[in-house]
Write a protein that holds these residues in place. Structure first.
Motif, PDB file in Angstrom:
ATOM      1  N   LEU A   8       0.835  -1.207   0.000  1.00 54.85           N
ATOM      2  CA  LEU A   8       0.000   0.000   0.000  1.00 54.85           C
ATOM      3  C   LEU A   8       0.866   1.252   0.000  1.00 54.85           C
ATOM      4  CD1 LEU A   8      -2.810  -1.121   2.443  1.00 54.85           C
ATOM      5  CD2 LEU A   8      -3.052  -0.554   0.026  1.00 54.85           C
ATOM      6  N   ASP A   9       1.973   1.206   0.722  1.00 52.57           N
ATOM      7  CA  ASP A   9       2.900   2.337   0.688  1.00 52.57           C
ATOM      8  C   ASP A   9       3.431   2.538  -0.725  1.00 52.57           C
ATOM      9  OD1 ASP A   9       2.696   3.115   3.321  1.00 52.57           O
ATOM     10  OD2 ASP A   9       4.265   1.762   4.013  1.00 52.57           O
ATOM     11  N   LEU A  11       1.966   1.714  -3.523  1.00 53.57           N
ATOM     12  CA  LEU A  11       0.902   2.181  -4.418  1.00 53.57           C
ATOM     13  C   LEU A  11       0.352   3.545  -3.991  1.00 53.57           C
ATOM     14  CD1 LEU A  11      -1.091  -1.130  -5.026  1.00 53.57           C
ATOM     15  CD2 LEU A  11       0.475   0.046  -6.581  1.00 53.57           C
ATOM     16  N   GLY A  12       0.853   4.056  -2.901  1.00 51.02           N
ATOM     17  CA  GLY A  12       0.376   5.334  -2.390  1.00 51.02           C
ATOM     18  C   GLY A  12       1.037   6.525  -3.043  1.00 51.02           C
ATOM     19  N   ARG A  17       2.274   4.581  -9.371  1.00 55.65           N
ATOM     20  CA  ARG A  17       1.146   3.874  -9.975  1.00 55.65           C
ATOM     21  C   ARG A  17       1.226   3.943 -11.496  1.00 55.65           C
ATOM     22  NH1 ARG A  17      -1.864   6.112  -5.642  1.00 55.65           N
ATOM     23  NH2 ARG A  17      -2.603   7.827  -6.929  1.00 55.65           N
ATOM     24  N   GLN A  24       2.487  -3.017 -16.664  1.00 53.67           N
ATOM     25  CA  GLN A  24       1.415  -3.965 -16.952  1.00 53.67           C
ATOM     26  C   GLN A  24       0.966  -3.884 -18.404  1.00 53.67           C
ATOM     27  OE1 GLN A  24      -2.360  -2.984 -15.872  1.00 53.67           O
ATOM     28  NE2 GLN A  24      -3.192  -5.035 -16.115  1.00 53.67           N
ATOM     29  N   ILE A  75      -0.071  -7.842  -5.541  1.00 46.87           N
ATOM     30  CA  ILE A  75      -1.497  -7.578  -5.723  1.00 46.87           C
ATOM     31  C   ILE A  75      -2.326  -8.515  -4.865  1.00 46.87           C
ATOM     32  CG2 ILE A  75      -3.338  -7.405  -7.422  1.00 46.87           C
ATOM     33  CD1 ILE A  75      -1.366  -6.915  -9.529  1.00 46.87           C
ATOM     34  N   LEU A  82      -7.593  -6.425   1.789  1.00 45.65           N
ATOM     35  CA  LEU A  82      -8.848  -5.724   1.550  1.00 45.65           C
ATOM     36  C   LEU A  82     -10.051  -6.613   1.839  1.00 45.65           C
ATOM     37  CD1 LEU A  82      -8.549  -3.538  -1.654  1.00 45.65           C
ATOM     38  CD2 LEU A  82      -8.885  -2.836   0.702  1.00 45.65           C
ATOM     39  N   TRP A  86     -13.320  -5.977   3.825  1.00 45.81           N
ATOM     40  CA  TRP A  86     -14.547  -5.968   3.040  1.00 45.81           C
ATOM     41  C   TRP A  86     -15.697  -6.661   3.756  1.00 45.81           C
ATOM     42  CZ3 TRP A  86     -16.648  -3.428  -0.704  1.00 45.81           C
ATOM     43  CH2 TRP A  86     -17.725  -3.959  -1.389  1.00 45.81           C
TER      44      TRP A  86
ATOM     45  N   GLY B   5      -7.358   6.089  -7.047  1.00 51.96           N
ATOM     46  CA  GLY B   5      -6.103   6.734  -6.691  1.00 51.96           C
ATOM     47  C   GLY B   5      -6.200   7.468  -5.366  1.00 51.96           C
ATOM     48  N   LEU B   8      -6.082   4.937  -2.586  1.00 52.73           N
ATOM     49  CA  LEU B   8      -4.736   4.390  -2.396  1.00 52.73           C
ATOM     50  C   LEU B   8      -3.828   5.411  -1.723  1.00 52.73           C
ATOM     51  CD1 LEU B   8      -4.300   2.446  -5.744  1.00 52.73           C
ATOM     52  CD2 LEU B   8      -4.358   1.485  -3.443  1.00 52.73           C
ATOM     53  N   ASP B   9      -4.002   6.673  -2.095  1.00 52.02           N
ATOM     54  CA  ASP B   9      -3.226   7.715  -1.419  1.00 52.02           C
ATOM     55  C   ASP B   9      -3.572   7.747   0.064  1.00 52.02           C
ATOM     56  OD1 ASP B   9      -1.744   8.567  -3.561  1.00 52.02           O
ATOM     57  OD2 ASP B   9      -3.216  10.037  -4.215  1.00 52.02           O
ATOM     58  N   LEU B  11      -4.678   5.273   1.895  1.00 57.60           N
ATOM     59  CA  LEU B  11      -4.187   4.067   2.568  1.00 57.60           C
ATOM     60  C   LEU B  11      -2.664   3.969   2.519  1.00 57.60           C
ATOM     61  CD1 LEU B  11      -6.824   1.429   1.420  1.00 57.60           C
ATOM     62  CD2 LEU B  11      -6.615   2.530   3.640  1.00 57.60           C
ATOM     63  N   GLY B  12      -2.053   4.908   1.835  1.00 55.09           N
ATOM     64  CA  GLY B  12      -0.602   4.870   1.704  1.00 55.09           C
ATOM     65  C   GLY B  12       0.134   5.472   2.885  1.00 55.09           C
ATOM     66  N   ILE B  75     -13.418   0.970  -0.191  1.00 56.41           N
ATOM     67  CA  ILE B  75     -12.817  -0.361  -0.319  1.00 56.41           C
ATOM     68  C   ILE B  75     -13.199  -0.988  -1.638  1.00 56.41           C
ATOM     69  CG2 ILE B  75     -12.598  -2.612   0.772  1.00 56.41           C
ATOM     70  CD1 ILE B  75     -13.269  -1.445   3.369  1.00 56.41           C
ATOM     71  N   ALA B  76     -14.465  -0.802  -2.015  1.00 58.74           N
ATOM     72  CA  ALA B  76     -14.936  -1.367  -3.282  1.00 58.74           C
ATOM     73  C   ALA B  76     -14.165  -0.786  -4.457  1.00 58.74           C
ATOM     74  CB  ALA B  76     -16.431  -1.103  -3.434  1.00 58.74           C
ATOM     75  N   VAL B  78     -11.003   0.374  -4.600  1.00 64.07           N
ATOM     76  CA  VAL B  78      -9.677  -0.237  -4.742  1.00 64.07           C
ATOM     77  C   VAL B  78      -9.808  -1.673  -5.195  1.00 64.07           C
ATOM     78  CG1 VAL B  78      -7.427  -0.206  -3.672  1.00 64.07           C
ATOM     79  CG2 VAL B  78      -9.353   0.837  -2.512  1.00 64.07           C
ATOM     80  N   ARG B  79     -10.820  -2.303  -4.678  1.00 62.80           N
ATOM     81  CA  ARG B  79     -11.041  -3.700  -5.012  1.00 62.80           C
ATOM     82  C   ARG B  79     -11.228  -3.861  -6.531  1.00 62.80           C
ATOM     83  NH1 ARG B  79     -14.584  -7.893  -4.333  1.00 62.80           N
ATOM     84  NH2 ARG B  79     -13.942  -9.509  -2.862  1.00 62.80           N
ATOM     85  N   TRP B  81     -10.323  -1.735  -8.801  1.00 63.08           N
ATOM     86  CA  TRP B  81      -9.077  -1.317  -9.442  1.00 63.08           C
ATOM     87  C   TRP B  81      -8.084  -2.476  -9.448  1.00 63.08           C
ATOM     88  CZ3 TRP B  81      -3.939  -0.552  -7.896  1.00 63.08           C
ATOM     89  CH2 TRP B  81      -3.176   0.238  -8.743  1.00 63.08           C
ATOM     90  N   LEU B  82      -7.982  -3.120  -8.323  1.00 58.39           N
ATOM     91  CA  LEU B  82      -7.051  -4.245  -8.193  1.00 58.39           C
ATOM     92  C   LEU B  82      -7.451  -5.406  -9.090  1.00 58.39           C
ATOM     93  CD1 LEU B  82      -6.031  -4.693  -4.459  1.00 58.39           C
ATOM     94  CD2 LEU B  82      -4.632  -4.076  -6.418  1.00 58.39           C
ATOM     95  N   PHE B  85      -6.169  -5.185 -12.509  1.00 55.70           N
ATOM     96  CA  PHE B  85      -4.765  -5.580 -12.614  1.00 55.70           C
ATOM     97  C   PHE B  85      -4.609  -7.077 -12.439  1.00 55.70           C
ATOM     98  CE2 PHE B  85      -3.797  -1.141 -11.887  1.00 55.70           C
ATOM     99  CZ  PHE B  85      -2.713  -0.979 -12.706  1.00 55.70           C
TER     100      PHE B  85
END
Lengths: 108, 108
Positions: A8-9, A11-12, A17, A24, A75, A82, A86, B5, B8-9, B11-12, B75-76, B78-79, B81-82, B85
């Motif tokens: 998380l750090d 991606l922060g 990002r 990717q 990931i 999460l 959740w 984003g 994530l910021d 949570l970073g 949370i949803a 980021v979820r 978004w993840l 990926f």
DNA sequence: GGCCAGCGTTAGTCATCACTTACCGTAAGT
DNA sequence: ACTTACGGTAAGTGATGACTAACGCTGGCC
């Protein structure tokens, strides 16, 4: 197991990002990743170092070039982290909503 | 739709994750959240502001107290978004592994 | 009205960190 | 051996942001 906090750090940061997204999308070498970005190549290199430590990317040498690819490990770590939130979040949210509804009924 | 984003910021940051975790564990008022932490109450208040902007928590006034609860929306975000990926990462990872295997065979 | 508890906000400081420039090592081509 | 391309690293700088102290506001209690 990779620490979710570390991921998380990593991606922060907005630039990081962007680097991750480029990897990717198929970018390979550091040059290719840096091309078109508004930061210098060494900056990208440093970001890749952080991403690698968080197990978000893997690197492999090919001649003088160094090819980067996405590593699912990082990931997966955030994903698990999460998911823990959740489930409990949904429960707590529902409970709160219920309590709100009760109060609403009492008000009338 | 909340920007991933922004979440994530939010949570970073280590301290902010601690605040978020405390809210989820059932802490309600700002005081309760700050108690036992190594930062001051105003600091917690500022972190809650960021978390709220990222839609990770919701707040509700009750008298002079302000009660915070977890908001699943962030949370949803980021979820999702993840997950984007995640799928592509797996495909890319498999492809890379395949290519590696081919090279391995060629080498013999 | 006076008082207290609970929070948000502001101003200012300090530390973290992202970025650039310069340098060095390495691998391939000539 | 010389050169060139590629990329990691060190040092130094600048900016972002996390934190504290002080203040102000609001709601409940006497």
């Amino acid at each position: 197991m990779t620490n979710a906090g570390q991921v998380l750090d990593a991606l922060g940061d907005r630039t990081r990002r962007a680097v991750f997204a480029r990897v990717q999308r198929g970018a390979r070498s550091v040059q290719e990743i840096a091309d078109g970005m508004d930061v210098s190549r060494p900056a990208v290199s440093q970001h890749l170092k952080v991403l690698k430590a968080a197990r978000l990317v893997t690197d492999r040498a090919e001649g003088t070039r160094r090819l980067y690819a996405v590593d699912p490990t990082g990931i997966a770590a955030v994903r698990d982290w999460l998911d823990g939130f959740w489930d409990e979040a949904l429960v707590a949210f529902k409970a709160a909503a219920e309590q709100e509804a009760v109060k609403e009924r009492k008000r009338r």
